[in-house]
Motif scaffolding. Sequence first.
Motif, PDB file in Angstrom:
ATOM      1  N   GLY A   1       0.764  -1.230   0.000  1.00 39.20           N
ATOM      2  CA  GLY A   1       0.000   0.000   0.000  1.00 39.20           C
ATOM      3  C   GLY A   1       0.797   1.283   0.000  1.00 39.20           C
ATOM      4  N   PHE A   2       2.100   1.213  -0.272  1.00 41.24           N
ATOM      5  CA  PHE A   2       2.897   2.436  -0.292  1.00 41.24           C
ATOM      6  C   PHE A   2       3.963   2.357  -1.378  1.00 41.24           C
ATOM      7  CE2 PHE A   2       5.101  -0.362   2.713  1.00 41.24           C
ATOM      8  CZ  PHE A   2       6.404  -0.294   2.276  1.00 41.24           C
ATOM      9  N   THR A   3       4.572   3.503  -1.647  1.00 44.45           N
ATOM     10  CA  THR A   3       5.714   3.583  -2.551  1.00 44.45           C
ATOM     11  C   THR A   3       6.830   4.352  -1.863  1.00 44.45           C
ATOM     12  OG1 THR A   3       6.509   4.373  -4.701  1.00 44.45           O
ATOM     13  CG2 THR A   3       4.826   5.691  -3.629  1.00 44.45           C
ATOM     14  N   THR A   4       8.058   4.017  -2.171  1.00 37.36           N
ATOM     15  CA  THR A   4       9.191   4.777  -1.639  1.00 37.36           C
ATOM     16  C   THR A   4       9.899   5.571  -2.741  1.00 37.36           C
ATOM     17  OG1 THR A   4      10.851   3.027  -1.943  1.00 37.36           O
ATOM     18  CG2 THR A   4       9.560   2.990   0.101  1.00 37.36           C
ATOM     19  N   TRP A   5       9.350   5.524  -3.936  1.00 38.95           N
ATOM     20  CA  TRP A   5       9.923   6.305  -5.034  1.00 38.95           C
ATOM     21  C   TRP A   5       9.292   7.693  -5.006  1.00 38.95           C
ATOM     22  CZ3 TRP A   5      13.773   5.818  -8.557  1.00 38.95           C
ATOM     23  CH2 TRP A   5      13.781   6.701  -9.641  1.00 38.95           C
ATOM     24  N   HIS A   6      10.112   8.729  -4.935  1.00 40.08           N
ATOM     25  CA  HIS A   6       9.609  10.092  -4.851  1.00 40.08           C
ATOM     26  C   HIS A   6       9.793  10.774  -6.199  1.00 40.08           C
ATOM     27  CE1 HIS A   6       9.974   9.014  -0.702  1.00 40.08           C
ATOM     28  NE2 HIS A   6      11.294   9.048  -0.739  1.00 40.08           N
ATOM     29  N   ARG A   7       8.694  10.977  -6.896  1.00 43.96           N
ATOM     30  CA  ARG A   7       8.792  11.724  -8.136  1.00 43.96           C
ATOM     31  C   ARG A   7       8.857  13.215  -7.803  1.00 43.96           C
ATOM     32  NH1 ARG A   7       5.187  11.501 -13.724  1.00 43.96           N
ATOM     33  NH2 ARG A   7       6.799  12.544 -14.971  1.00 43.96           N
ATOM     34  N   THR A   8       9.738  13.921  -8.474  1.00 41.97           N
ATOM     35  CA  THR A   8       9.907  15.355  -8.256  1.00 41.97           C
ATOM     36  C   THR A   8       9.579  16.097  -9.549  1.00 41.97           C
ATOM     37  OG1 THR A   8      12.233  15.359  -8.919  1.00 41.97           O
ATOM     38  CG2 THR A   8      11.766  14.881  -6.608  1.00 41.97           C
ATOM     39  N   PRO A   9       9.420  17.423  -9.506  1.00 44.71           N
ATOM     40  CA  PRO A   9       9.122  18.161 -10.736  1.00 44.71           C
ATOM     41  C   PRO A   9      10.173  17.999 -11.824  1.00 44.71           C
ATOM     42  CG  PRO A   9       8.644  19.511  -8.818  1.00 44.71           C
ATOM     43  CD  PRO A   9       9.325  18.283  -8.312  1.00 44.71           C
ATOM     44  N   ASP A  10      11.406  17.692 -11.427  1.00 46.72           N
ATOM     45  CA  ASP A  10      12.478  17.568 -12.421  1.00 46.72           C
ATOM     46  C   ASP A  10      13.127  16.187 -12.441  1.00 46.72           C
ATOM     47  OD1 ASP A  10      13.647  17.780  -9.950  1.00 46.72           O
ATOM     48  OD2 ASP A  10      14.971  19.455 -10.454  1.00 46.72           O
ATOM     49  N   GLY A  11      12.510  15.189 -11.803  1.00 44.12           N
ATOM     50  CA  GLY A  11      13.123  13.865 -11.810  1.00 44.12           C
ATOM     51  C   GLY A  11      12.505  12.920 -10.798  1.00 44.12           C
ATOM     52  N   GLY A  12      13.363  12.171 -10.119  1.00 45.45           N
ATOM     53  CA  GLY A  12      12.892  11.200  -9.138  1.00 45.45           C
ATOM     54  C   GLY A  12      13.990  10.852  -8.158  1.00 45.45           C
ATOM     55  N   VAL A  13      13.578  10.322  -7.003  1.00 43.30           N
ATOM     56  CA  VAL A  13      14.507   9.993  -5.927  1.00 43.30           C
ATOM     57  C   VAL A  13      14.117   8.654  -5.312  1.00 43.30           C
ATOM     58  CG1 VAL A  13      15.343  10.641  -3.631  1.00 43.30           C
ATOM     59  CG2 VAL A  13      14.989  12.403  -5.370  1.00 43.30           C
ATOM     60  N   ALA A  14      15.110   7.792  -5.082  1.00 41.91           N
ATOM     61  CA  ALA A  14      14.924   6.560  -4.325  1.00 41.91           C
ATOM     62  C   ALA A  14      15.697   6.694  -3.023  1.00 41.91           C
ATOM     63  CB  ALA A  14      15.433   5.362  -5.118  1.00 41.91           C
ATOM     64  N   ALA A  15      14.975   6.826  -1.920  1.00 43.02           N
ATOM     65  CA  ALA A  15      15.603   6.933  -0.602  1.00 43.02           C
ATOM     66  C   ALA A  15      14.544   6.675   0.450  1.00 43.02           C
ATOM     67  CB  ALA A  15      16.233   8.315  -0.394  1.00 43.02           C
ATOM     68  N   ASP A  16      14.658   5.566   1.164  1.00 45.08           N
ATOM     69  CA  ASP A  16      13.705   5.253   2.218  1.00 45.08           C
ATOM     70  C   ASP A  16      14.253   4.100   3.058  1.00 45.08           C
ATOM     71  OD1 ASP A  16      11.318   5.168   3.776  1.00 45.08           O
ATOM     72  OD2 ASP A  16      10.168   5.814   2.029  1.00 45.08           O
ATOM     73  N   GLU A  17      13.597   3.843   4.167  1.00 46.10           N
ATOM     74  CA  GLU A  17      14.018   2.811   5.106  1.00 46.10           C
ATOM     75  C   GLU A  17      12.766   2.199   5.741  1.00 46.10           C
ATOM     76  OE1 GLU A  17      16.152   4.455   8.415  1.00 46.10           O
ATOM     77  OE2 GLU A  17      16.991   2.530   9.037  1.00 46.10           O
ATOM     78  N   PRO A  18      12.662   0.881   5.842  1.00 45.73           N
ATOM     79  CA  PRO A  18      13.703  -0.125   5.606  1.00 45.73           C
ATOM     80  C   PRO A  18      13.756  -0.682   4.189  1.00 45.73           C
ATOM     81  CG  PRO A  18      11.811  -1.135   6.639  1.00 45.73           C
ATOM     82  CD  PRO A  18      11.491   0.327   6.509  1.00 45.73           C
ATOM     83  N   GLU A  19      13.003  -0.092   3.248  1.00 48.02           N
ATOM     84  CA  GLU A  19      13.044  -0.589   1.879  1.00 48.02           C
ATOM     85  C   GLU A  19      13.021   0.574   0.896  1.00 48.02           C
ATOM     86  OE1 GLU A  19      10.053   0.797   3.237  1.00 48.02           O
ATOM     87  OE2 GLU A  19       9.695  -1.286   3.803  1.00 48.02           O
ATOM     88  N   ALA A  20      13.731   0.405  -0.201  1.00 43.47           N
ATOM     89  CA  ALA A  20      13.708   1.391  -1.281  1.00 43.47           C
ATOM     90  C   ALA A  20      14.143   0.769  -2.601  1.00 43.47           C
ATOM     91  CB  ALA A  20      14.601   2.589  -0.954  1.00 43.47           C
TER      92      ALA A  20
END
Length: 498
Positions: free
Chosen positions: A141-160
Amino acid sequence: MHRRIFAPGVLAAASLLLAIPASAASHTPGAPGIGDPYYPYYGNGGYDVSHYDLRLQYQPATDTLAGTATIQARTTQDLSRFDLDFLLDVSEVRVNGAKAAFTTSGQHELEITPKNPLAKGTPITVVVRYSGVPSTKSAYGFTTWHRTPDGGVAADEPEAAWWWFPSNDHPSDKATYDVSVAVPDGTQALSNGTLQSTTSRLGWTRYNWRENKPQATYLATLAVGKFDITTSTSDGGVPVVNAYSEALGDNDGAARASVERTGELVDWLSGYFGPYPFSSAGGYVPNTTTGYALETQTRVYYSPRQFANGSNTSLVVHELAHQWYGDSVSLKGWKDIWLNEGFARYAQWLWSEHEGEGAAQELADYVYASHPADDAFWTVKPGDPGPDHQFDAAVYDRGAVAIQALRNEVGEDAFFAILKGWPKEHAYGNASVADFQKYAEQVSGKPLGALFDTWLFQPSKPSAPAARTASVAQSPTAAPVRPKSWKKIEATNDAHAH
C-alpha cells in the motif's frame, strides 16, 4: 485417507522424477524471506550477493526507468529456484548466461528458475532486464519512489530498492555497487560513492558512480534532477560531494549552511569513531515534499523541509554518525535498530557538548525527567522495539540515555575506547545488540547485562536515571531544564518519522 489416482502422463513424470540423480532432486527453492521476524518477506534465502552492476536510463518527463542489473552472487544451498525483491516489469532473466524462467508472486517477489539447478557454493551471475514507471508501483500500500518536478529519488528505510533495482533486500546481505545512469542533458544523476566518469551522446549524459565498500540495499540511493553540485575535500582528506536542487527556494540558504559543513563534521566525528570508513562523503537536498532525512551511504538524503526553520548542523551530525553506526557496521536484524539510531542520537549529544549548548549528561537528565513513569515512551524497548515502533522517539532518546548510562558505568576512558573500537571491530559487516554488549564488557572488564536489560529491554521507566546531575538529584520533582540544543536535536525525530 484420500487415495490419489494418477493419470498415465503423471505416472510417467513421476517415473522420470525417480530417475533424476539424488544430487539434483535435493535442490530446493530459496526462501522468499531472509528470516527477519520484523519483515518476514524482506530479503531472500539461498544466496549471498557480492556486487550489483546497474546500467540504467531514466526519463524525468515520463518517470520511465529502464535498465539492466547484473548481480554477482554465490549460492548458500542447493537451489532449484530463488527470489529477488523487485517491482518493475521484467523482460528477460539470465543465470550464468542461460535464459531463466521467471514469474512474480507476493508483494514484491521476482521468482527465478535457472535452466539447471545450482549446487551450493556456486558463483552465479544474474542478469535482469527491466523497465517501468516507479511512481506507479506500490507494495503493502505504499511507494518509496519520490517523483519530483524535475526527476525522481529513491531513498527510504527499511526498503527502497524494489522500485529501481532487483536485490536481496536486507541489510545482512551487503555488496559493492556500480551505478551507471543516463539522463537527458542538463539533468544530473547522483548515487553513492565516487563519480568515476561522465559521458555525453545524442542528448543524454551518463553518470558512472561506484561504491567500493559493502553497502546495504536500503542505503543505495538514486537521485535525478537539476542540481547545483559542490565538491570539496575535508581537512582530513575526505572528498565531499554535495548537491542542491535548483528549486529549493527559501530553504536553499539554510540547507547549504548545514550540509556544506559535512567535511568539517566528518573530521570531527572521526575523533570519536575512528577514521571515516568510506571513499567519499556528502549529501543532497532534492525538490521533494517528504519530511525525513536518511543516511544513504556516503551521500545522505535530506528533505528540504528539514531546513524550513533554519540551518541544523545537529541533523547533519546525526546522519553522518550513521556512516559508522549503521552503514559501515550494519544491523544483523531490524530489531537491532538501536545500534543505528541510539548512537546517531548520542553523536548529537556529543556535538551539543562541543558547542557548549548542553552536556550529554544534561540531555540524559532532561529526557528522563520529561517522561513520567506512565508515559508510553517507556513501554518501547530500544533493544527490540518491534516493527511498529522501530523509529519511535524512544529508540532515539531512551536509546541515547542508555548510552549515557553505559558511559557512567564504565568510565570515560573505557567508554570512548568502546565508541571508537566498535566501528573498527565490525567494519563493513553486521552486528547485533548482543554483540555490542559482549564487546563493551570485553573492553570495560565489567558485567553489563543488568544495565543493558534495564535501559534497552524493560518496558518501564528505570527507577533511577543515568547518574543525574546534582541539580536534578536535589530537586527530582522540579520541571526539567531544557538544554539549549534540544530544539535542533528534537527535530531529528521528525526527520526519521516516515
